[in-house]
Design a protein around this motif. Sequence first.
Motif, PDB file in Angstrom:
ATOM      1  N   ALA A  92       0.830  -1.212   0.000  1.00 23.20           N
ATOM      2  CA  ALA A  92       0.000   0.000   0.000  1.00 23.20           C
ATOM      3  C   ALA A  92       0.862   1.259   0.000  1.00 23.20           C
ATOM      4  O   ALA A  92       0.456   2.303  -0.524  1.00 23.20           O
ATOM      5  CB  ALA A  92      -0.937  -0.002   1.203  1.00 23.20           C
ATOM      6  N   SER A 132      -1.307 -11.499   1.376  1.00 23.64           N
ATOM      7  CA  SER A 132      -2.586 -11.014   1.895  1.00 23.64           C
ATOM      8  C   SER A 132      -3.209 -12.014   2.859  1.00 23.64           C
ATOM      9  O   SER A 132      -2.950 -13.215   2.787  1.00 23.64           O
ATOM     10  CB  SER A 132      -3.563 -10.755   0.735  1.00 23.64           C
ATOM     11  OG  SER A 132      -3.037  -9.815  -0.170  1.00 23.64           O
ATOM     12  N   ALA A 160     -10.470  -7.632   2.204  1.00 21.65           N
ATOM     13  CA  ALA A 160     -10.428  -6.716   1.064  1.00 21.65           C
ATOM     14  C   ALA A 160      -9.669  -5.457   1.463  1.00 21.65           C
ATOM     15  O   ALA A 160      -9.718  -5.019   2.624  1.00 21.65           O
ATOM     16  CB  ALA A 160     -11.837  -6.368   0.611  1.00 21.65           C
ATOM     17  N   ARG A 161      -8.962  -4.868   0.510  1.00 18.95           N
ATOM     18  CA  ARG A 161      -8.176  -3.679   0.777  1.00 18.95           C
ATOM     19  C   ARG A 161      -8.603  -2.550  -0.164  1.00 18.95           C
ATOM     20  O   ARG A 161      -8.978  -2.786  -1.308  1.00 18.95           O
ATOM     21  CB  ARG A 161      -6.689  -3.974   0.545  1.00 18.95           C
ATOM     22  CG  ARG A 161      -6.121  -5.108   1.355  1.00 18.95           C
ATOM     23  CD  ARG A 161      -5.745  -4.697   2.736  1.00 18.95           C
ATOM     24  NE  ARG A 161      -4.753  -3.645   2.750  1.00 18.95           N
ATOM     25  CZ  ARG A 161      -3.903  -3.444   3.754  1.00 18.95           C
ATOM     26  NH1 ARG A 161      -3.921  -4.229   4.809  1.00 18.95           N
ATOM     27  NH2 ARG A 161      -3.048  -2.455   3.721  1.00 18.95           N
ATOM     28  N   ASP A 162      -8.531  -1.314   0.349  1.00 17.59           N
ATOM     29  CA  ASP A 162      -8.688  -0.131  -0.495  1.00 17.59           C
ATOM     30  C   ASP A 162      -7.297   0.418  -0.774  1.00 17.59           C
ATOM     31  O   ASP A 162      -6.625   0.936   0.125  1.00 17.59           O
ATOM     32  CB  ASP A 162      -9.538   0.933   0.211  1.00 17.59           C
ATOM     33  CG  ASP A 162     -10.996   0.534   0.324  1.00 17.59           C
ATOM     34  OD1 ASP A 162     -11.486  -0.140  -0.602  1.00 17.59           O
ATOM     35  OD2 ASP A 162     -11.628   0.880   1.339  1.00 17.59           O
ATOM     36  N   TRP A 163      -6.847   0.276  -2.028  1.00 15.01           N
ATOM     37  CA  TRP A 163      -5.497   0.698  -2.374  1.00 15.01           C
ATOM     38  C   TRP A 163      -5.488   2.172  -2.763  1.00 15.01           C
ATOM     39  O   TRP A 163      -6.490   2.695  -3.271  1.00 15.01           O
ATOM     40  CB  TRP A 163      -4.964  -0.139  -3.541  1.00 15.01           C
ATOM     41  CG  TRP A 163      -5.023  -1.612  -3.312  1.00 15.01           C
ATOM     42  CD1 TRP A 163      -5.838  -2.510  -3.932  1.00 15.01           C
ATOM     43  CD2 TRP A 163      -4.234  -2.368  -2.383  1.00 15.01           C
ATOM     44  NE1 TRP A 163      -5.605  -3.783  -3.457  1.00 15.01           N
ATOM     45  CE2 TRP A 163      -4.626  -3.722  -2.497  1.00 15.01           C
ATOM     46  CE3 TRP A 163      -3.241  -2.051  -1.465  1.00 15.01           C
ATOM     47  CZ2 TRP A 163      -4.063  -4.743  -1.746  1.00 15.01           C
ATOM     48  CZ3 TRP A 163      -2.672  -3.056  -0.709  1.00 15.01           C
ATOM     49  CH2 TRP A 163      -3.079  -4.385  -0.841  1.00 15.01           C
ATOM     50  N   PRO A 164      -4.377   2.873  -2.557  1.00 12.95           N
ATOM     51  CA  PRO A 164      -4.263   4.252  -3.053  1.00 12.95           C
ATOM     52  C   PRO A 164      -4.531   4.302  -4.550  1.00 12.95           C
ATOM     53  O   PRO A 164      -4.304   3.323  -5.273  1.00 12.95           O
ATOM     54  CB  PRO A 164      -2.803   4.611  -2.744  1.00 12.95           C
ATOM     55  CG  PRO A 164      -2.391   3.683  -1.651  1.00 12.95           C
ATOM     56  CD  PRO A 164      -3.165   2.425  -1.860  1.00 12.95           C
ATOM     57  N   ALA A 165      -5.003   5.444  -5.026  1.00  8.99           N
ATOM     58  CA  ALA A 165      -5.437   5.571  -6.416  1.00  8.99           C
ATOM     59  C   ALA A 165      -4.340   5.183  -7.403  1.00  8.99           C
ATOM     60  O   ALA A 165      -4.594   4.458  -8.380  1.00  8.99           O
ATOM     61  CB  ALA A 165      -5.907   6.997  -6.682  1.00  8.99           C
ATOM     62  N   ALA A 178      -4.077   1.475  -7.334  1.00  7.85           N
ATOM     63  CA  ALA A 178      -5.260   0.826  -7.897  1.00  7.85           C
ATOM     64  C   ALA A 178      -5.201   0.812  -9.426  1.00  7.85           C
ATOM     65  O   ALA A 178      -5.615  -0.160 -10.067  1.00  7.85           O
ATOM     66  CB  ALA A 178      -6.519   1.554  -7.426  1.00  7.85           C
TER      67      ALA A 178
END
Length: 218
Positions: free
Chosen positions: A109, A130, A135-140, A143
Amino acid sequence: MRPLAILGGTFDPIHIAHLAVAWEAAELLDADVRLMPAAVPPHRPPPIADATTRVAMLRAALRGQDRLGLDTRELARGGPSYTVDTLAELRAEEGDRPIVLLLGADAFAGLPGWHRWHALFEAAHIGVLSRPGVARDWPAELAEQMVARQVADPRQLCGRPAGKIVELDVTPLDISATRIRDLLAAGRDPRYLLPEALFDDPALLAPYREHDFRERLP
């Protein structure tokens, strides 16, 4: 061609979780895995144990392994351990062999903050270690790379030398090197958190037992 996977870190000290994820990655990728201790990590404080001691710990922990090995090139090179430089060296040595840089999800990340991070994909694939079902929210920025590069099957990495991203579900082991150092500094023996071979030579763990004592001196 069997991939070569790289797991970097300070290994200060090497512990069971390091070995567990390295072994699971070797199985998932059908790869040889090299553990690569950093000399001067750019993103964190310097290790407590010196390079010689950390290498000795790694050699003890890896004794008898066939698919997990040791690579000390960053220690030999000295200076800041920039991953992009290390991967460029490996690419020159390995030709078209698939190379996979193994990163924990948190490290991945933070990839946009690394030195010349886009160039990493020119030299290697990235395997993201992982936790299953998380679930992960990755930086734009990251992503975007995931959309363009992600593959679902680790076997897809074998057909090309570099450039892809794959998530590898590995067993989560909540073991912290910081916690282990605290236990050692308190005079305790963190059995079953460290490879048993590290307890066979008292000199290997001495830097952690002595460090806290020096810090408390008036």
